[in-house]
Design a protein around this motif. Structure first.
Motif, PDB file in Angstrom:
ATOM      1  N   ASN A  42      -0.130   2.106  -5.763  1.00  0.00           N
ATOM      2  CA  ASN A  42       0.824   2.201  -4.654  1.00  0.00           C
ATOM      3  C   ASN A  42       2.219   1.737  -5.030  1.00  0.00           C
ATOM      4  O   ASN A  42       3.221   2.281  -4.563  1.00  0.00           O
ATOM      5  N   LYS A  59      -0.135   5.783   2.309  1.00  0.00           N
ATOM      6  CA  LYS A  59      -0.824   5.623   3.587  1.00  0.00           C
ATOM      7  C   LYS A  59      -2.216   6.243   3.557  1.00  0.00           C
ATOM      8  O   LYS A  59      -3.173   5.674   4.113  1.00  0.00           O
ATOM      9  N   LYS A  97      -4.202   6.533   0.962  1.00  0.00           N
ATOM     10  CA  LYS A  97      -5.062   5.657   0.173  1.00  0.00           C
ATOM     11  C   LYS A  97      -5.436   4.403   0.965  1.00  0.00           C
ATOM     12  O   LYS A  97      -6.597   3.977   0.970  1.00  0.00           O
ATOM     13  N   ASN A  98      -4.458   3.798   1.628  1.00  0.00           N
ATOM     14  CA  ASN A  98      -4.728   2.585   2.394  1.00  0.00           C
ATOM     15  C   ASN A  98      -5.632   2.857   3.588  1.00  0.00           C
ATOM     16  O   ASN A  98      -6.519   2.058   3.908  1.00  0.00           O
ATOM     17  N   THR A 132      -6.184  -6.826   5.303  1.00  0.00           N
ATOM     18  CA  THR A 132      -5.700  -5.806   6.240  1.00  0.00           C
ATOM     19  C   THR A 132      -4.214  -5.979   6.557  1.00  0.00           C
ATOM     20  O   THR A 132      -3.511  -4.994   6.798  1.00  0.00           O
ATOM     21  N   LEU A 136      -2.262  -4.245   3.747  1.00  0.00           N
ATOM     22  CA  LEU A 136      -2.280  -2.789   3.874  1.00  0.00           C
ATOM     23  C   LEU A 136      -1.407  -2.340   5.045  1.00  0.00           C
ATOM     24  O   LEU A 136      -0.724  -1.312   4.971  1.00  0.00           O
ATOM     25  N   GLN A 186       2.156  -2.499   3.843  1.00  0.00           N
ATOM     26  CA  GLN A 186       2.438  -1.394   2.927  1.00  0.00           C
ATOM     27  C   GLN A 186       2.636  -0.094   3.698  1.00  0.00           C
ATOM     28  O   GLN A 186       3.568   0.677   3.423  1.00  0.00           O
ATOM     29  N   ASN A 187       1.776   0.149   4.664  1.00  0.00           N
ATOM     30  CA  ASN A 187       1.907   1.360   5.479  1.00  0.00           C
ATOM     31  C   ASN A 187       3.209   1.353   6.281  1.00  0.00           C
ATOM     32  O   ASN A 187       3.842   2.401   6.470  1.00  0.00           O
TER      33      ASN A 187
END
Length: 260
Positions: free
Chosen positions: A40, A108, A110-111, A124, A127, A130-131
């Motif tokens: 990522n 997104k 992948k997550n 969580t 993630l 990251q999203n």
């Protein structure tokens, strides 16, 4: 006797060839320069660099933007000065933007797959952050695309071979969608949570800065639609105004060199 020896030699050669042919050589078909799975962090860096260079680069921001608006003129590559758009250069802008947007969407995807699996020990909050970053960057890119081109593909975009000719969404629908998605992304940020382990060349994974950027982008988008949808503009601006950029230190930028 000679025939026996020849037969034996031929049998040995065939056996050696057969044994060699049984060796697993599938790794030879793996291109090290085209990995099937990209971290990522690499996807984010690539998208941020591509979008920054393309939008604020010499051609699109100066040779194109400044000449189209008639602030500048040039005697070399004077097509844009005369409002004659070169298809190849325009196609490059379009391709680079959608390629970067696809990299952000891949983060997104992948997550979301990891969250769906529900693996033990999954962070969580990380993630989610990251999203949120990927979404904010995507919306910044799409916001610029719709301001430049008008109607562009959004709802059916990035489907690859499944839909090689996506429909074009209207500016009105795109702005409404982007504002809703951006508000959700900013709200999902966990300020003190982890994010990317490197790779964020804009804010170095500082989630407070990403919140300010997201809200400032909402403020800009609200102003852009103020004469087209006054109600949505007022709501967007009011919701975002409390936590926006306060100085140039908050600017979202890709810094190529340190101060000299």
């Amino acid at each position: 006797m000679k025939n026996i020896i020849k037969t034996f030699i031929m049998f040995a050669l065939v056996s050696a060839t057969a044994l060699t042919g049984c060796k697993d050589i599938t790794e030879l078909n793996e291109d090290p320069n085209r990995p099937a799975d990209v971290p990522n962090e690499y996807l984010l860096t690539s998208a941020q660099r591509t979008l920054g260079l393309r939008y604020y680069g010499v051609f699109d921001n100066i040779s194109f933007g400044m000449t189209i608006s008639q602030y500048w003129a040039q005697n070399e590559y004077s097509d844009e000065v005369r409002y004659q758009y070169r298809p190849n250069t325009n196609n490059t802008f379009w391709l680079d933007f959608y390629t970067a947007i696809n990299d952000l969407e891949e983060i997104k995807r992948k997550n979301d797959a990891l969250l769906e699996e529900g693996a033990a020990g999954l962070d969580t909050d990380q993630l989610a952050n990251q999203n949120a970053i990927a979404t904010i960057m995507k919306i910044w890119a799409m916001h610029n695309m719709v301001d430049i081109y008008g109607d562009v593909p959004l709802s059916e975009a990035l489907q690859g071979q499944e839909n090689p000719s996506p429909a074009y969404d209207s500016q009105e629908v795109i702005y409404e969608t982007l504002i809703a998605d951006l508000e959700a992304a900013v709200a999902a940020i966990v300020p003190d949570g982890a994010s990317f382990n490197g790779g964020d060349v804009v804010y170095n994974s500082n989630m407070v800065s990403w919140q300010k950027f997201g809200n400032s982008l909402l403020l800009r988008m609200g102003m852009r639609i103020s004469e087209a949808n006054e109600t949505l503009a007022q709501e967007t601006i009011s919701n975002a105004a409390d936590n926006v950029f306060e100085s140039n230190m908050d600017n979202a930028a890709v810094q190529f060199i340190t101060e000299q």
